[in-house]
Design a protein around this motif. Structure first.
Motif, PDB file in Angstrom:
ATOM      1  N   PHE A   1     -38.963  10.960 -59.495  1.00 55.25           N
ATOM      2  CA  PHE A   1     -39.136  12.409 -59.664  1.00 55.25           C
ATOM      3  C   PHE A   1     -38.804  13.162 -58.384  1.00 55.25           C
ATOM      4  O   PHE A   1     -38.179  14.213 -58.413  1.00 55.25           O
ATOM      5  N   ALA A   2     -39.259  12.618 -57.248  1.00 55.16           N
ATOM      6  CA  ALA A   2     -39.204  13.371 -56.000  1.00 55.16           C
ATOM      7  C   ALA A   2     -37.882  13.197 -55.256  1.00 55.16           C
ATOM      8  O   ALA A   2     -37.652  13.869 -54.259  1.00 55.16           O
TER       9      ALA A   2
ATOM     10  N   TRP B   1     -29.523   9.215 -54.551  1.00 54.61           N
ATOM     11  CA  TRP B   1     -29.394   8.229 -55.626  1.00 54.61           C
ATOM     12  C   TRP B   1     -30.076   6.901 -55.318  1.00 54.61           C
ATOM     13  O   TRP B   1     -30.653   6.276 -56.211  1.00 54.61           O
ATOM     14  N   LEU B   2     -30.011   6.456 -54.065  1.00 57.66           N
ATOM     15  CA  LEU B   2     -30.618   5.161 -53.716  1.00 57.66           C
ATOM     16  C   LEU B   2     -32.128   5.195 -53.929  1.00 57.66           C
ATOM     17  O   LEU B   2     -32.736   4.239 -54.418  1.00 57.66           O
ATOM     18  N   LEU B   3     -32.729   6.329 -53.550  1.00 61.30           N
ATOM     19  CA  LEU B   3     -34.177   6.472 -53.702  1.00 61.30           C
ATOM     20  C   LEU B   3     -34.551   6.506 -55.183  1.00 61.30           C
ATOM     21  O   LEU B   3     -35.531   5.883 -55.613  1.00 61.30           O
ATOM     22  N   ALA B   4     -33.750   7.220 -55.967  1.00 60.65           N
ATOM     23  CA  ALA B   4     -33.998   7.287 -57.410  1.00 60.65           C
ATOM     24  C   ALA B   4     -33.896   5.894 -58.030  1.00 60.65           C
ATOM     25  O   ALA B   4     -34.740   5.492 -58.838  1.00 60.65           O
TER      26      ALA B   4
ATOM     27  N   SER C   1     -43.276   3.515 -74.652  1.00 64.16           N
ATOM     28  CA  SER C   1     -42.693   4.609 -75.427  1.00 64.16           C
ATOM     29  C   SER C   1     -42.889   5.962 -74.769  1.00 64.16           C
ATOM     30  O   SER C   1     -42.232   6.929 -75.152  1.00 64.16           O
ATOM     31  N   THR C   2     -43.829   6.072 -73.833  1.00 62.41           N
ATOM     32  CA  THR C   2     -44.098   7.390 -73.244  1.00 62.41           C
ATOM     33  C   THR C   2     -43.755   7.429 -71.762  1.00 62.41           C
ATOM     34  O   THR C   2     -42.733   7.987 -71.375  1.00 62.41           O
ATOM     35  N   TRP C   3     -44.582   6.792 -70.939  1.00 60.17           N
ATOM     36  CA  TRP C   3     -44.419   6.875 -69.483  1.00 60.17           C
ATOM     37  C   TRP C   3     -43.055   6.400 -69.002  1.00 60.17           C
ATOM     38  O   TRP C   3     -42.447   7.003 -68.117  1.00 60.17           O
ATOM     39  N   GLN C   4     -42.538   5.318 -69.617  1.00 59.07           N
ATOM     40  CA  GLN C   4     -41.288   4.729 -69.127  1.00 59.07           C
ATOM     41  C   GLN C   4     -40.069   5.606 -69.409  1.00 59.07           C
ATOM     42  O   GLN C   4     -38.984   5.332 -68.913  1.00 59.07           O
ATOM     43  N   LYS C   5     -40.235   6.660 -70.229  1.00 57.24           N
ATOM     44  CA  LYS C   5     -39.099   7.536 -70.515  1.00 57.24           C
ATOM     45  C   LYS C   5     -38.974   8.645 -69.474  1.00 57.24           C
ATOM     46  O   LYS C   5     -37.960   9.331 -69.400  1.00 57.24           O
ATOM     47  N   LEU C   6     -40.045   8.858 -68.682  1.00 52.28           N
ATOM     48  CA  LEU C   6     -40.079  10.055 -67.834  1.00 52.28           C
ATOM     49  C   LEU C   6     -39.057  10.012 -66.698  1.00 52.28           C
ATOM     50  O   LEU C   6     -38.325  10.971 -66.488  1.00 52.28           O
TER      51      LEU C   6
ATOM     52  N   PHE D   1     -35.426  10.431 -67.678  1.00 56.90           N
ATOM     53  CA  PHE D   1     -35.229  11.804 -68.124  1.00 56.90           C
ATOM     54  C   PHE D   1     -35.115  12.772 -66.953  1.00 56.90           C
ATOM     55  O   PHE D   1     -34.326  13.710 -66.988  1.00 56.90           O
ATOM     56  N   ALA D   2     -35.906  12.531 -65.911  1.00 56.73           N
ATOM     57  CA  ALA D   2     -35.829  13.390 -64.728  1.00 56.73           C
ATOM     58  C   ALA D   2     -34.411  13.348 -64.145  1.00 56.73           C
ATOM     59  O   ALA D   2     -33.878  14.368 -63.698  1.00 56.73           O
ATOM     60  N   LEU D   3     -33.788  12.154 -64.187  1.00 56.55           N
ATOM     61  CA  LEU D   3     -32.430  12.033 -63.658  1.00 56.55           C
ATOM     62  C   LEU D   3     -31.413  12.686 -64.591  1.00 56.55           C
ATOM     63  O   LEU D   3     -30.508  13.391 -64.142  1.00 56.55           O
TER      64      LEU D   3
END
Length: 281
Positions: free
Chosen positions: A10-11, A15-18, A120-125, A128-130
């Motif tokens: 998120f933060a 790209w490497l950090l992501a 199904s929930t947390w792992q999509k976040l 999606f941020a990217l």
């Protein structure tokens, strides 16, 4: 580890950090998935690990290619079409969009309901941020991925009796709707994501309370929990997007936005695939 991985992605603006955040996310959920030591859980964990590692490798490859072509690592300034396309496909593999979705029903079916909920929930976040940060670049690809996913999600769930597989296909269909509208109105994508998270959360908790993993065990649950059982169809129909319920709101707004963007054919196709999903709910 899960929280930290998502937060890092998120933060990050690099790209490497992501990529590092996504890797931490994958590594943190592996022991959670395998903790039952059941052969099915271990198999699901292995499948999940391999797909996520492939997606992460694609992402790393694409971002390195981007740095090589453009000389910068910034996520929000993706200008070259090649790395953008590869990254979009990598993130599609990560969250399980069609046509790279086939691991998701298999993996979800092998897990217990709590872990399935996290998946199904947390792992999509984080993915999606990217996706939200690179969206101005690839119009046709996103629409194709979105339409394919709503279609596969609707079609795949039709013949299922296993609740976790149905939820996996529902996940694919909902993600398709979000991807469809991503480049025109990211705020609508977020609205669809949040309503999806809330509805999926409710559904998983109901199934967990009933200890039901297939349709038959759900059908006899009225004797145990009558009040909850009378709420369950409402939650499921909302997940399918039936008009007076909450789940219809994002679909309605997305269809409206697509017609405003002069894509009536896309909107019509999406609406028709939603009928498939609604049928099996």
């Amino acid at each position: 580890g899960l929280g930290l991985g998502t937060t890092i992605t998120f933060a990050s603006s690099h790209w490497l950090l992501a990529w590092m955040g996504l890797e931490m996310n994958t590594l943190a959920i592996i022991p959670i998935m395998a903790h039952l030591h059941h052969p099915r859980a271990v198999e699901a964990t292995t499948k999940y690990f391999l797909t996520q590692a492939t997606a992460a490798a694609m992402l790393l490859f694409a971002s390195t290619t981007n740095a090589w072509l453009t000389g910068q690592w910034d996520i929000q300034q993706m200008t070259h079409p090649l790395p953008v396309t590869i990254i979009t496909l990598a993130l599609a593999l990560k969250i399980g969009l069609a046509p790279v979705h086939s691991w998701l029903p298999e993996v979800l079916q092998g897990l217990d309901l709590t872990t399935g909920l996290i998946l199904s929930t947390w792992q999509k976040l984080a993915p999606f941020a990217l996706l939200l940060q690179i969206y101005p670049a690839n119009s046709a690809l996103l629409i194709i991925l979105g339409l394919l996913s709503t279609l596969v999600g609707g079609w795949g769930g039709l013949n299922q009796t296993q609740l976790r597989k149905i939820l996996a296909y529902s996940s694919i269909a909902h993600l398709g709707w979000m991807i469809l509208i991503l480049q025109f109105s990211p705020s609508l994508t977020l609205l669809a994501l949040f309503t999806y998270l809330i509805m999926t959360f409710s559904t998983f908790l109901v199934f967990k309370l009933n200890k039901s993993t297939n349709i038959n065990s759900l059908a006899i649950s009225w004797a145990k929990t009558p009040a909850l059982t009378s709420l369950t169809p409402l939650i499921l129909l909302s997940l399918g997007g039936l008009p007076p319920l909450t789940g219809f709101m994002p679909k309605w707004l997305i269809l409206q936005e697509l017609t405003k963007q002069e894509l009536p054919a896309t909107a019509t196709l999406a609406a028709l695939t939603a009928l498939l999903s609604l049928y099996f709910y």
